[in-house]
Design a protein around this motif. Sequence first.
Motif, mmCIF file in Angstrom:
data_model
loop_
_atom_site.group_PDB
_atom_site.id
_atom_site.type_symbol
_atom_site.label_atom_id
_atom_site.label_comp_id
_atom_site.label_asym_id
_atom_site.label_seq_id
_atom_site.Cartn_x
_atom_site.Cartn_y
_atom_site.Cartn_z
ATOM 1 N N MET C 110 4.387 78.825 59.471
ATOM 2 C CA MET C 110 5.755 78.687 58.967
ATOM 3 C C MET C 110 6.145 79.870 58.088
ATOM 4 O O MET C 110 7.312 80.233 58.006
ATOM 5 C CB MET C 110 5.889 77.402 58.163
ATOM 6 C CG MET C 110 5.958 76.171 59.017
ATOM 7 S SD MET C 110 6.128 74.712 57.986
ATOM 8 C CE MET C 110 6.161 73.472 59.274
ATOM 9 N N TYR C 113 7.857 82.572 60.181
ATOM 10 C CA TYR C 113 9.044 82.268 60.985
ATOM 11 C C TYR C 113 10.246 83.125 60.590
ATOM 12 O O TYR C 113 10.963 83.626 61.430
ATOM 13 C CB TYR C 113 9.424 80.790 60.854
ATOM 14 C CG TYR C 113 8.515 79.851 61.591
ATOM 15 C CD1 TYR C 113 7.563 80.311 62.487
ATOM 16 C CD2 TYR C 113 8.618 78.480 61.396
ATOM 17 C CE1 TYR C 113 6.730 79.442 63.156
ATOM 18 C CE2 TYR C 113 7.790 77.600 62.067
ATOM 19 C CZ TYR C 113 6.852 78.080 62.943
ATOM 20 O OH TYR C 113 6.040 77.209 63.598
ATOM 21 N N ARG C 114 10.425 83.281 59.279
ATOM 22 C CA ARG C 114 11.631 83.955 58.839
ATOM 23 C C ARG C 114 11.678 85.399 59.324
ATOM 24 O O ARG C 114 12.704 85.860 59.831
ATOM 25 C CB ARG C 114 11.735 83.913 57.322
ATOM 26 C CG ARG C 114 13.010 84.533 56.803
ATOM 27 C CD ARG C 114 13.022 84.503 55.282
ATOM 28 N NE ARG C 114 13.979 85.467 54.783
ATOM 29 C CZ ARG C 114 15.248 85.201 54.579
ATOM 30 N NH1 ARG C 114 15.712 84.003 54.840
ATOM 31 N NH2 ARG C 114 16.063 86.121 54.120
ATOM 32 N N TRP C 118 13.593 82.742 64.207
ATOM 33 C CA TRP C 118 13.253 81.327 64.306
ATOM 34 C C TRP C 118 13.011 80.884 65.729
ATOM 35 O O TRP C 118 12.497 79.805 65.980
ATOM 36 C CB TRP C 118 14.324 80.482 63.649
ATOM 37 C CG TRP C 118 14.245 80.626 62.183
ATOM 38 C CD1 TRP C 118 14.891 81.545 61.424
ATOM 39 C CD2 TRP C 118 13.424 79.875 61.303
ATOM 40 N NE1 TRP C 118 14.521 81.418 60.115
ATOM 41 C CE2 TRP C 118 13.632 80.383 60.009
ATOM 42 C CE3 TRP C 118 12.536 78.815 61.473
ATOM 43 C CZ2 TRP C 118 12.985 79.887 58.901
ATOM 44 C CZ3 TRP C 118 11.898 78.309 60.361
ATOM 45 C CH2 TRP C 118 12.124 78.842 59.095
#
Lengths: 301, 416, 261
Positions: C110, C113-114, C118
């Motif tokens: 996670m 992701y940025r 996405w």
Amino acid sequence: MSDDLAIILTAGLLGTAAGLLGPFLVLRRQVLLSDAVSHAVLPGIVIVFLLFGSRAPVPVIIGAAVFAVICVLGIEAIRNTGLVHSDAAIGLVFPTLFALGVLGVTEFAEGVHLDLDSTIYGEIAFTPFRTWEVFGVEVVRSLPLLGAVTALNVLLLALFWKEIKVTTFDPSFARVNGISPVVISRCILVAVAITAVTAFESVGAILVVTMLIVPAATSYLLTVRLLPMVLVSVGIGWISAMGGYSFAISMDASIGGSMGMVAAACFVLALLFAPRYGFVTRALVRARRRSAARKPAEAGT
Amino acid sequence: MDWLIDLLPLSYTDSVVFLGAVILGVAAGVLGAFAVLRQRSLVGDALSHATLPGVCVAFIATGAKDASTLAIGAAAAGLVAATMILIIERTDRIRPDAAIGVVLSGFFSLGIVLLTYLANFNNSNQAGLDTYLFGQAAGLLEQDLTVMGLLCLISLAGVALAFRPLKTALFDMAFAGSVGLPTRLLELAMTAMLVIAIVIGVRTVGAILMVAMLVVPTITARQFTSRLSILLVLSGLFGAAVGSIGALISNSGGLPTGPVIVLVGFVFAMTAILLAPGRGVAWRAGKIMRDRRRAATEGVLIDLETALHAGAPPTPEELATVSGRPLRTVKRALTDLDRAGSLRRDGDRVYLSEAGAAAVHTLLDRRDLWTLWLEYGWRLDIPDAREPDPRRLRETLGDDLTDQLLAMASEEQAGS
Amino acid sequence: MSTETDPVASPGQAPALEVERLTVSYSSRPVLWDVDARIPAGRLAAVVGPNGAGKSTLLKAVVGLQGVDTGRITVEGFPASSALDRIAYVPQRDEVDWDFPITVEEVVEMGRYRSTGWIRRLRAEDRDIVADSIDRVGMTPFRKRQIGELSGGQRQRVFIARALSQQAPVMLLDEPFAGVDARTESALLDLLAGFRDEGRTVIVVHHDIATVRARFDWALLLNVRTVACGPVAESLSDRNLRRAYGGVSGEGDPEGATWIG
């Protein structure tokens, strides 16, 4: 007794019986458990009807109470496996029991005196026509029934006020001091089931749930102490009964539905304008604070 | 949809019901997961009830009775109700369960009032409410199926496309916000998905039972996987299975569809909860029993070693007396040891085979290791407090640390 | 430990976090009131104060989770709202559903992701960063585990690894040591000090004054207003602590101090 009075009294008594229990459901975060229990009693009613062919109050209440307990135990058992969260456990158990009840009604009891309509959403408009003969006097049947249930709930609170209070506030403290939160919790939920099933034929499941939840939640916004919370909750029950009835008559709408709507309207008003917790009230306070906070800051620069 | 309906070996009506139930199952399974995993499944219960006034208003406003108009009304009411729940929770005073209950009651009461209002004009009776509460799968039309199927496909595509933002928000809303994800929008999206699932399903199973369809597939799937992506797929499949099996049973038995589907779902969920490998209740109970039995067997093995040191090979009865265990336990342990090849028998008497002697050694070594761990373990430089399994200390600590521990102990003993 | 008095580490370099005249209120009560604070880059900084002092709120305001009444927050010289990629935030862990179907590796992913986008697949370099981050906190043997199968300290390591994988110069951790034992806390602190030594700024909400004195080099002492902000030796003076904790010294006894707040 006029029909109007009979209906308002019936709804008011329900508001009292439910309003006494509701605050504890709200405080114990068992609101949705009570909703579940109110639905889960249906197979109890059906089974009693199939076995005894009757809708006599006492056996029906026993049947309903049994299924209320089954519902609660089932939810707890599933939750205690640690595999399912409690919300999902509730969402699994009560529809299952309810589905059993619906199947029972449609398969075995259809066309007899037990139909889904009157069981689930009832029709309070018919209550004046269901009467009992007591000592030669015709009495509207729902009144002594709901009166008895109200008395039962009053008795429950009066006898176990301390126990209910302490188990609601601090269950582990209660357990250490010899009061079983589990037993108290079961008692309350059985009382919920009895209230629900008694009210079913006169007002239906939906209005029962409404009367249990909405006045208590409203009262919770308005009060900070327990006894006032219970009393206000009962009061809102009566306001809903009377306000809903006059609304229904003037609009020619469902009486039960109108009462629920009035209760919900009370909640919305409290949500906006409650002295301490209302949105509008708090926005006003905040605006005042903010300008107060800004003034010295501005003075400083 | 025509070709699908023709494909099924069922009558036209039954085919429509069957397909409706499958679409419902997939939608409720995949989309419902986003409510269940946030522990907000009962919002689904409230929203199912709350769609009633929306349907009524849509009907009053347009006079139309077609599926898509009513679905739009239902969806709008569902979204409004969901927003109300969030707003009420924001008071901090009213907790989520009460907020859900209040919205459920309020919207449903409004719905009933609107329904009676409709009845006054249309002269229709309250059959509408029955249908709404308990569902009426038989009333599904082919065009309903098209609407349901399209809604389902669109939302599944949305889930696939936005899988990562959804996963992040679902697991950790605060983190999602901190990396700049639009948390409000994601929350809205998840609510919208729930509403779509409800709009698709409520005609078939009804408002009261809908919540079961939302939770059953996720509960079932969760017992078989610990990965979200797999869970969503499994959940959709389980949902479809529950829906189709329920529809078939209700068709053949002439039973109401909604309740039968829910009962089938209950069976699915309970089977998973009880029997799922590695997680299910029965599986865990079995593991506890096996562990206990192994512990008893190991205990008897050590007792036997002690008895052999003290004198002649004992009989099972003597062993039971010496070790103070019930004869039954001893006999069962001896059977297990026999099976493992650890025993030799001399008539009634038992003694250890070579494999058995080795087993005793391993066992005693492990015990000693635990003693050493208790004594010197605090001096080891391990990253954080592990919760070591006494029987498998070497495995928990790793070989390096275990060897350090042994070295430390022998140094200490040499020094003293 | 740094004992210099000049808050700016080197001239020309913007502080890692600067807060000016920040006011935040929940419902009607201000939680942070006209707060000023400045934490220079490359420090291991603690945010300290009694319960209800607004410590967590400050962090939430920085990452935009909490609306702000008034005030300015800058991260490395940029407005916080446009500097989210410079911050790695580790929220409090008490609301995590430990039964959630997710593995250690997925949690750490996670963090990538940025920057990856996405929707796009993780690139090979993202996977390397994830693997490195997991390795750095010593969780490699556990990377396929579901997070509920870990001990308290290990769970916290996973979230620290996620922050690490974001590769942000500023790390914000909200009560990362809640519910872990002293040994684990010490190990996690070693890890955080390591990040500081690499040039990152690590800002930790904490309530144990003794630990802060021993292990941190900067402290922001907060109780609705800023009581002190500076090198630990100065900011955590007895006088300042008395002011923050209302006469009860927080030293070694955070519980005793909290009833005041």
